[in-house]
Scaffold this active site. Structure first.
Site, short mmCIF file in Angstrom:
data_model
loop_
_atom_site.label_atom_id
_atom_site.label_comp_id
_atom_site.label_asym_id
_atom_site.label_seq_id
_atom_site.Cartn_x
_atom_site.Cartn_y
_atom_site.Cartn_z
N HIS A 67 0.82 -1.22 0.00
CA HIS A 67 0.00 0.00 0.00
C HIS A 67 0.85 1.26 0.00
O HIS A 67 0.35 2.34 -0.33
CB HIS A 67 -0.97 0.00 1.19
CG HIS A 67 -0.33 0.18 2.52
ND1 HIS A 67 0.03 -0.87 3.33
CD2 HIS A 67 0.00 1.30 3.21
CE1 HIS A 67 0.56 -0.41 4.45
NE2 HIS A 67 0.56 0.91 4.40
N ASP A 97 0.12 -7.61 1.18
CA ASP A 97 0.58 -6.25 1.46
C ASP A 97 2.10 -6.17 1.44
O ASP A 97 2.72 -5.51 2.28
CB ASP A 97 0.04 -5.72 2.78
CG ASP A 97 0.16 -4.20 2.88
OD1 ASP A 97 0.24 -3.54 1.82
OD2 ASP A 97 0.20 -3.66 4.00
N SER A 173 4.86 2.18 7.89
CA SER A 173 4.47 1.12 6.97
C SER A 173 5.62 0.78 6.03
O SER A 173 6.22 1.66 5.41
CB SER A 173 3.25 1.55 6.15
OG SER A 173 2.10 1.56 6.95
#
Length: 319
Positions: A67, A97, A173
């Site tokens: 993402h 992911d 992230s």
């Protein structure tokens, strides 16, 4: 440092000693891992964003969250020592992911992979990344839970997710979740709530996904087109099939392989390709590349009888 014995005769350590030991562990992990963690800046038609990535091979491959680089073919990476380089998005897999990048310039030494399957609840872990554009951010905590599932926008779930109380921010992230030896055991992927962070594990399954992304740029998966939930089975049926639970079909996508095979809402799937099926995760684990366009038998419990059907999974289009 002064030690004394507790009521069970176990040597106790004073607060300063405990803090020193904990601090030494975190400092050592930071010194080992941070040089390999990059700040990643992404610009695409969706706008700009930032995240983190880590070097995983000496020839310039980096690992991040899918993402982080959605909608982008390239990004800018900056390391703590001032090194900057452009990176190309080699491949991304939204269902895990995970995404793999490749640097156009030189990169620091790679991180060492660990194995999340060896983690224990309560074990110390360290999250390293680039939250909010602050390079070299380090937070520490413990493994709060293992085996969590993280829903994705596609409706599928990422399995075996690590839950930790190490503070995570959006820019974390794609960063590293490391064990106390400085080995990468996860990729920080989401903030689930106050004091709750999630990471995709580094294990045999995700290492295979990473290798496939590096070699082919994508991961192919099969698809049936059913949604369901685990339900308990009657004692009689449990004795007959050898499983106390099954997967009750709650919905079927029109025109899907499951629809073509005649499956119906309310059916309870008990076996697929000769293997017991009790959860949607169990179905996902069977929907690998080799299952695409290959007829497989599916057994369901319907109206008091076991019914066999043949279904032909098709390739999943992630969109």
């Amino acid at each position: 440092m002064t030690e004394s014995n507790d009521e069970n005769g176990v040597p106790a350590m004073d607060d300063d000693g405990l803090l020193d030991a904990y601090s030494r562990t975190v400092v050592a992990v930071a010194a080992r891992v941070l040089p390999s963690v990059a700040s990643v800046t992404v610009r695409s038609s969706r706008g700009s964003g930032a995240g983190s990535a880590s070097v995983i091979t000496a020839d310039g491959f980096l690992l991040t969250s899918a993402h982080v680089v959605v909608g982008s073919r390239s990004a800018d990476a900056a390391f703590g020592d001032g090194t900057t380089t452009q990176v190309d998005v080699v491949g991304r897999d939204t269902l895990s992911d995970l995404a793999v990048l490749h640097a156009r310039g030189s990169v620091p030494e790679p991180v060492e992979f660990g194995d999340a399957s060896h983690l224990h609840v309560g074990q110390v872990v360290v999250a390293l990344g680039n939250p909010l554009g602050l390079a070299g951010s380090v937070t520490a905590g413990i493994v709060s839970a293992l085996g969590r599932s993280l829903p994705t926008p596609s409706g599928r779930v990422i399995d075996e997710v690590i839950q930790t109380d190490a503070a995570l921010n959006p820019g974390n992230s794609g960063g590293v979740l490391a064990d106390s030896a400085g080995r990468m055991v996860g990729v920080n992927t989401a903030v689930a709530g106050i004091g709750v962070g999630l990471a995709v594990p580094i294990n045999s399954t995700t290492r295979e996904i990473i290798a496939t992304l590096m070699a082919k740029g994508r991961v192919r998966r099969a698809w049936l087109g059913i949604a369901g939930a685990q339900v308990p089975l009657s004692p009689e049926l449990t004795a007959r099939i050898g499983s106390p639970t099954g997967l009750q079909v709650a919905g079927i996508v029109a025109g899907s392989p499951a629809d073509d095979a005649g499956l119906r809402r309310g059916d309870i799937v008990v076996e697929l390709a000769g293997q017991k099926v009790v959860t949607t995760t169990a179905v996902q684990q069977l929907m690998v590349e080799d299952a695409i366009d290959r007829p497989i038998e599916i057994t369901v419990w319907r109206n008091g009888a076991l019914v066999d059907a043949i279904t032909v999974p098709r390739e999943l289009d992630e969109g």
